[in-house]
Design a protein around this motif. Structure first.
Motif, PDB file in Angstrom:
ATOM      1  N   HIS A 163      -3.953  53.323  67.407  1.00 26.94           N
ATOM      2  CA  HIS A 163      -5.220  52.869  67.407  1.00 26.94           C
ATOM      3  C   HIS A 163      -5.178  51.643  68.402  1.00 26.94           C
ATOM      4  CE1 HIS A 163      -4.653  54.542  63.304  1.00 26.94           C
ATOM      5  NE2 HIS A 163      -5.813  55.108  63.805  1.00 26.94           N
ATOM      6  N   GLN A 164      -4.575  51.860  69.571  1.00 28.32           N
ATOM      7  CA  GLN A 164      -4.515  50.667  70.666  1.00 28.32           C
ATOM      8  C   GLN A 164      -4.446  49.299  70.267  1.00 28.32           C
ATOM      9  OE1 GLN A 164      -6.647  53.989  70.667  1.00 28.32           O
ATOM     10  NE2 GLN A 164      -4.406  54.205  71.539  1.00 28.32           N
ATOM     11  N   SER A 165      -3.852  48.959  69.235  1.00 30.02           N
ATOM     12  CA  SER A 165      -3.899  47.393  68.956  1.00 30.02           C
ATOM     13  C   SER A 165      -2.745  47.088  69.844  1.00 30.02           C
ATOM     14  CB  SER A 165      -3.294  47.199  67.352  1.00 30.02           C
ATOM     15  OG  SER A 165      -4.375  47.732  66.490  1.00 30.02           O
ATOM     16  N   THR A 166      -2.920  45.831  70.346  1.00 27.34           N
ATOM     17  CA  THR A 166      -2.046  45.428  71.625  1.00 27.34           C
ATOM     18  C   THR A 166      -1.724  43.763  71.201  1.00 27.34           C
ATOM     19  OG1 THR A 166      -3.489  46.373  72.995  1.00 27.34           O
ATOM     20  CG2 THR A 166      -1.924  44.874  74.099  1.00 27.34           C
ATOM     21  N   PHE A 167      -0.539  43.719  71.149  1.00 25.04           N
ATOM     22  CA  PHE A 167       0.278  42.315  70.810  1.00 25.04           C
ATOM     23  C   PHE A 167       0.724  41.573  71.892  1.00 25.04           C
ATOM     24  CE2 PHE A 167      -0.065  45.500  67.459  1.00 25.04           C
ATOM     25  CZ  PHE A 167      -0.369  44.676  66.476  1.00 25.04           C
ATOM     26  N   ASP A 168       0.577  40.312  72.014  1.00 22.56           N
ATOM     27  CA  ASP A 168       1.257  39.477  73.039  1.00 22.56           C
ATOM     28  C   ASP A 168       2.768  38.923  72.615  1.00 22.56           C
ATOM     29  OD1 ASP A 168       1.999  38.159  75.344  1.00 22.56           O
ATOM     30  OD2 ASP A 168       0.229  37.025  75.280  1.00 22.56           O
ATOM     31  N   LEU A 169       3.612  39.583  72.923  1.00 20.82           N
ATOM     32  CA  LEU A 169       5.263  39.085  72.414  1.00 20.82           C
ATOM     33  C   LEU A 169       5.511  37.833  73.084  1.00 20.82           C
ATOM     34  CD1 LEU A 169       7.211  42.539  72.713  1.00 20.82           C
ATOM     35  CD2 LEU A 169       5.660  41.350  70.797  1.00 20.82           C
ATOM     36  N   ALA A 170       4.930  37.392  74.246  1.00 23.27           N
ATOM     37  CA  ALA A 170       5.097  36.029  74.725  1.00 23.27           C
ATOM     38  C   ALA A 170       4.577  35.006  73.921  1.00 23.27           C
ATOM     39  CB  ALA A 170       4.833  36.175  76.284  1.00 23.27           C
ATOM     40  N   ASP A 171       3.399  35.536  72.938  1.00 23.79           N
ATOM     41  CA  ASP A 171       2.504  34.318  72.531  1.00 23.79           C
ATOM     42  C   ASP A 171       2.620  34.550  70.870  1.00 23.79           C
ATOM     43  OD1 ASP A 171       0.899  32.303  72.052  1.00 23.79           O
ATOM     44  OD2 ASP A 171      -0.912  33.277  72.585  1.00 23.79           O
ATOM     45  N   GLY A 172       3.839  34.750  70.502  1.00 24.96           N
ATOM     46  CA  GLY A 172       4.112  34.820  68.941  1.00 24.96           C
ATOM     47  C   GLY A 172       3.464  36.201  68.242  1.00 24.96           C
ATOM     48  N   GLY A 173       3.465  37.387  69.443  1.00 23.06           N
ATOM     49  CA  GLY A 173       3.176  38.546  68.657  1.00 23.06           C
ATOM     50  C   GLY A 173       1.606  38.540  68.365  1.00 23.06           C
ATOM     51  N   ARG A 174       0.901  37.767  68.908  1.00 24.43           N
ATOM     52  CA  ARG A 174      -0.427  37.665  68.662  1.00 24.43           C
ATOM     53  C   ARG A 174      -1.393  38.786  68.935  1.00 24.43           C
ATOM     54  NH1 ARG A 174      -4.824  35.769  71.807  1.00 24.43           N
ATOM     55  NH2 ARG A 174      -3.469  35.259  73.501  1.00 24.43           N
ATOM     56  N   VAL A 175      -2.357  39.247  68.277  1.00 20.22           N
ATOM     57  CA  VAL A 175      -3.424  40.157  68.357  1.00 20.22           C
ATOM     58  C   VAL A 175      -4.250  39.994  69.472  1.00 20.22           C
ATOM     59  CG1 VAL A 175      -4.912  42.135  67.300  1.00 20.22           C
ATOM     60  CG2 VAL A 175      -3.275  41.067  66.163  1.00 20.22           C
ATOM     61  N   ILE A 176      -4.312  40.733  70.602  1.00 21.11           N
ATOM     62  CA  ILE A 176      -5.119  40.434  71.733  1.00 21.11           C
ATOM     63  C   ILE A 176      -6.155  41.543  71.652  1.00 21.11           C
ATOM     64  CG2 ILE A 176      -3.483  38.941  72.892  1.00 21.11           C
ATOM     65  CD1 ILE A 176      -2.785  41.245  74.846  1.00 21.11           C
ATOM     66  N   PHE A 177      -5.848  42.720  71.360  1.00 20.48           N
ATOM     67  CA  PHE A 177      -6.916  43.828  71.370  1.00 20.48           C
ATOM     68  C   PHE A 177      -6.623  44.548  70.121  1.00 20.48           C
ATOM     69  CE2 PHE A 177      -8.287  48.077  72.673  1.00 20.48           C
ATOM     70  CZ  PHE A 177      -9.403  47.657  72.758  1.00 20.48           C
ATOM     71  N   GLY A 178      -7.731  45.414  69.799  1.00 20.34           N
ATOM     72  CA  GLY A 178      -7.521  46.386  68.638  1.00 20.34           C
ATOM     73  C   GLY A 178      -8.011  45.767  67.312  1.00 20.34           C
ATOM     74  N   PRO A 179      -7.797  46.912  66.222  1.00 17.70           N
ATOM     75  CA  PRO A 179      -8.292  46.495  64.850  1.00 17.70           C
ATOM     76  C   PRO A 179      -6.985  46.102  64.202  1.00 17.70           C
ATOM     77  CG  PRO A 179      -7.488  49.024  65.029  1.00 17.70           C
ATOM     78  CD  PRO A 179      -7.314  48.254  66.672  1.00 17.70           C
ATOM     79  N   ALA A 180      -5.881  45.793  64.657  1.00 14.87           N
ATOM     80  CA  ALA A 180      -5.097  44.984  63.868  1.00 14.87           C
ATOM     81  C   ALA A 180      -5.398  43.619  63.374  1.00 14.87           C
ATOM     82  CB  ALA A 180      -3.653  44.951  64.593  1.00 14.87           C
ATOM     83  N   GLY A 181      -5.075  43.201  62.202  1.00 18.91           N
ATOM     84  CA  GLY A 181      -5.636  41.922  61.643  1.00 18.91           C
ATOM     85  C   GLY A 181      -4.429  41.072  61.448  1.00 18.91           C
ATOM     86  N   HIS A 182      -3.275  41.156  61.894  1.00 20.54           N
ATOM     87  CA  HIS A 182      -2.380  40.157  61.984  1.00 20.54           C
ATOM     88  C   HIS A 182      -1.411  40.224  63.205  1.00 20.54           C
ATOM     89  CE1 HIS A 182      -3.244  39.476  57.559  1.00 20.54           C
ATOM     90  NE2 HIS A 182      -3.276  40.594  57.373  1.00 20.54           N
ATOM     91  N   PRO A 183      -0.818  38.975  63.426  1.00 23.26           N
ATOM     92  CA  PRO A 183       0.388  39.227  64.483  1.00 23.26           C
ATOM     93  C   PRO A 183       1.520  39.764  63.949  1.00 23.26           C
ATOM     94  CG  PRO A 183       0.122  36.924  63.574  1.00 23.26           C
ATOM     95  CD  PRO A 183      -0.959  37.721  62.936  1.00 23.26           C
ATOM     96  N   LEU A 184       2.390  40.492  65.021  1.00 21.82           N
ATOM     97  CA  LEU A 184       3.676  40.985  64.716  1.00 21.82           C
ATOM     98  C   LEU A 184       4.635  39.871  64.030  1.00 21.82           C
ATOM     99  CD1 LEU A 184       4.287  43.322  67.464  1.00 21.82           C
ATOM    100  CD2 LEU A 184       3.369  44.104  65.173  1.00 21.82           C
ATOM    101  N   PRO A 185       5.163  40.278  62.635  1.00 26.58           N
ATOM    102  CA  PRO A 185       6.016  39.262  62.228  1.00 26.58           C
ATOM    103  C   PRO A 185       7.315  39.017  62.949  1.00 26.58           C
ATOM    104  CG  PRO A 185       5.263  40.760  60.398  1.00 26.58           C
ATOM    105  CD  PRO A 185       4.826  41.265  61.970  1.00 26.58           C
ATOM    106  N   GLN A 186       8.019  37.880  63.138  1.00 27.90           N
ATOM    107  CA  GLN A 186       8.985  37.760  63.932  1.00 27.90           C
ATOM    108  C   GLN A 186      10.352  37.666  63.176  1.00 27.90           C
ATOM    109  OE1 GLN A 186       8.574  34.399  66.734  1.00 27.90           O
ATOM    110  NE2 GLN A 186      10.598  34.796  67.909  1.00 27.90           N
TER     111      GLN A 186
END
Length: 347
Positions: A294-317
C-alpha cells in the motif's frame, strides 16, 4: 375465432348445468387431506422420533468434535484430501464438524416437521395488520395447539435432544472467539530477539560482521537458532524478520537511532506497521523503504518515521552491538511492538 365468437364462448353454459356461466378463475379449494403413515401408525411415529433424536445427538457429537479439533490438531498440520489436495488439517476438521452439526440440526428439524408435526392446511382470510382481540386470542390458541401437535410435551426424548443440540452447537462459535485477538498476554509485543542473539544472514545462514554490510546496502537477517525447517518458522519470522542498512553516520537524523546502531549500521523490523506486509524496496539515496502492498514509506535515517502512506507507526528498531567475537548481535528485543496496531497495543 372472431371477436363475436370469443364473447359467445365466454358465456357458454357449464356442462351439466344449463344456463350457468363458467368462471375460469374459480377457487378450486383445498384437496382432501391425506393422512401420513405417522398419523395412523404409532410405530412409524416412534421410528421418526428416533431418527430425529439421532440427528440431534449427532449434531451434539459433531459440535464436540469441532471443539476437540480446534484444541488438539496443530495449526501447521497438513493432510492430503482427494480431490482437493493438501489442506490444513485443522481447517478441514473445523469445517467438516461444524457443517455436520448444522446439517444434522437442519435435517432433523425438517424431518420432524414433515413427519410428526401437523400437516393440515387451513385457508385464512387476510385481515388488517392491527388484529382485533378475538383474532389475537385465536392466534395464541393456535400456537398452543401447534405446540401440542408438535409433540414437544409428549415426546420428551426428542425434545431434550433438540434442546441439547441447540445448546451445544453454538459453543462452536464461542470457541472461535479465541482467534479474534490475542490472549491477555504480551505475545504480540515479544519476538524471538533477545540480548546476545547474533544476526544471521537470510541468504547464507552465516552470522553477520560489520564489514559484511556495505554502505547503501539492504540486508535481511533472522535471529540465531531459527531454522527454516522449524515447525513454527513462519510464525517466528512474521514478527522477527529484520532488515539491516548501513548509512553514513553523518546522514542519520535521529540521534537515538544512531545510538542504537553500530557505525551507521541500523536494524529495523521488516514488517510494515499498516497491515503487516514484508518491506523490501530500498532507495539508498534517500534512505527510504517502501512497502509494496500500500506504498507506506519509511525514513530509515530518521528513526523509521512514516513519511507517506497509511501506516500509523514508525518501524520498530532493534538495538544492536558487536560481541566479543566481532559479530553483530542484539541487545534486546524491538523497542515497540512489531506490525500493525491492535487493541492491546501499548505504544
Amino acid at each position: 375465432m372472431t371477436h363475436q365468437d370469443s364473447n359467445a364462448a365466454d358465456h357458454l353454459p357449464e356442462r351439466g348445468k344449463p344456463g350457468k356461466a363458467v368462471d375460469p378463475f374459480a377457487d378450486p379449494g383445498l384437496p382432501a387431506h391425506e393422512p401420513r403413515r405417522q398419523d395412523i401408525d404409532e410405530r412409524a411415529a416412534k421410528h421418526s422420533e428416533r431418527v430425529v433424536t439421532m440427528l440431534f445427538v449427532l449434531a451434539v457429537i459433531a459440535a464436540f468434535g469441532f471443539i476437540a479439533s480446534y484444541v488438539l490438531i496443530p495449526k501447521s498440520k497438513v493432510v492430503f484430501i482427494f480431490p482437493v489436495g493438501h489442506v490444513s488439517a485443522q481447517n478441514f476438521a473445523l469445517g467438516g464438524t461444524l457443517g455436520i452439526a448444522l446439517l444434522c440440526i437442519g435435517v432433523g428439524a425438517i424431518h420432524w416437521a414433515r413427519t410428526l408435526m401437523s400437516d393440515a392446511e387451513y385457508a385464512s382470510e387476510r385481515h388488517p395488520i392491527s388484529a382485533p382481540p378475538e383474532v389475537r386470542r385465536k392466534v395464541f390458541t393456535d400456537f398452543q395447539q401447534g405446540v401440542a401437535e408438535s409433540g414437544l410435551g409428549r415426546r420428551k426424548m426428542m425434545r431434550n435432544a433438540l434442546l441439547g443440540a441447540m445448546t451445544i452447537v453454538p459453543l462452536s462459535a464461542i470457541v472461535l472467539f479465541r482467534d479474534l485477538g490475542p490472549l491477555p498476554e504480551k505475545k504480540l509485543e515479544r519476538t524471538a530477539w533477545v540480548g546476545g542473539k547474533r544476526l544471521i544472514n537470510m541468504n547464507d545462514n552465516q552470522p553477520l560482521r560489520p564489514e559484511d554490510i556495505a554502505v547503501g546496502s539492504l540486508t535481511f537477517a533472522k535471529p540465531e537458532g531459527v531454522q527454516e525447517s522449524d515447525e513454527d518458522f513462519q510464525e517466528v519470522m512474521a514478527k522477527a524478520a529484520l532488515m539491516i542498512v548501513r548509512i553514513m553516520p553523518s546522514d542519520i537524523k535521529d540521534k537515538r537511532s544512531a545510538d542504537w546502531g553500530h557505525q551507521g549500521i541500523l536494524a529495523y523490523s521488516k514488517i510494515c506497521t499498516h497491515v503487516g506486509c514484508p518491506i523490501s524496496l530500498y532507495e539508498q539515496q534517500t534512505h527510504h523503504v517502501l512497502c509494496p502492498c500500500h506504498q507506506s514509506t519509511f525514513d530509515l535515517a530518521d528513526g523509521g518515521r512514516v513519511i507517506f502512506g497509511p501506516a500509523g507507526h514508525p518501524l520498530p528498531q532493534l538495538r544492536i552491538a558487536v560481541n566479543g567475537q566481532g559479530y553483530l548481535s542484539a541487545l534486546g528485543d524491538f523497542d515497540k511492538p512489531v506490525g500493525p496496531g491492535y487493541w492491546e497495543r501499548s505504544a
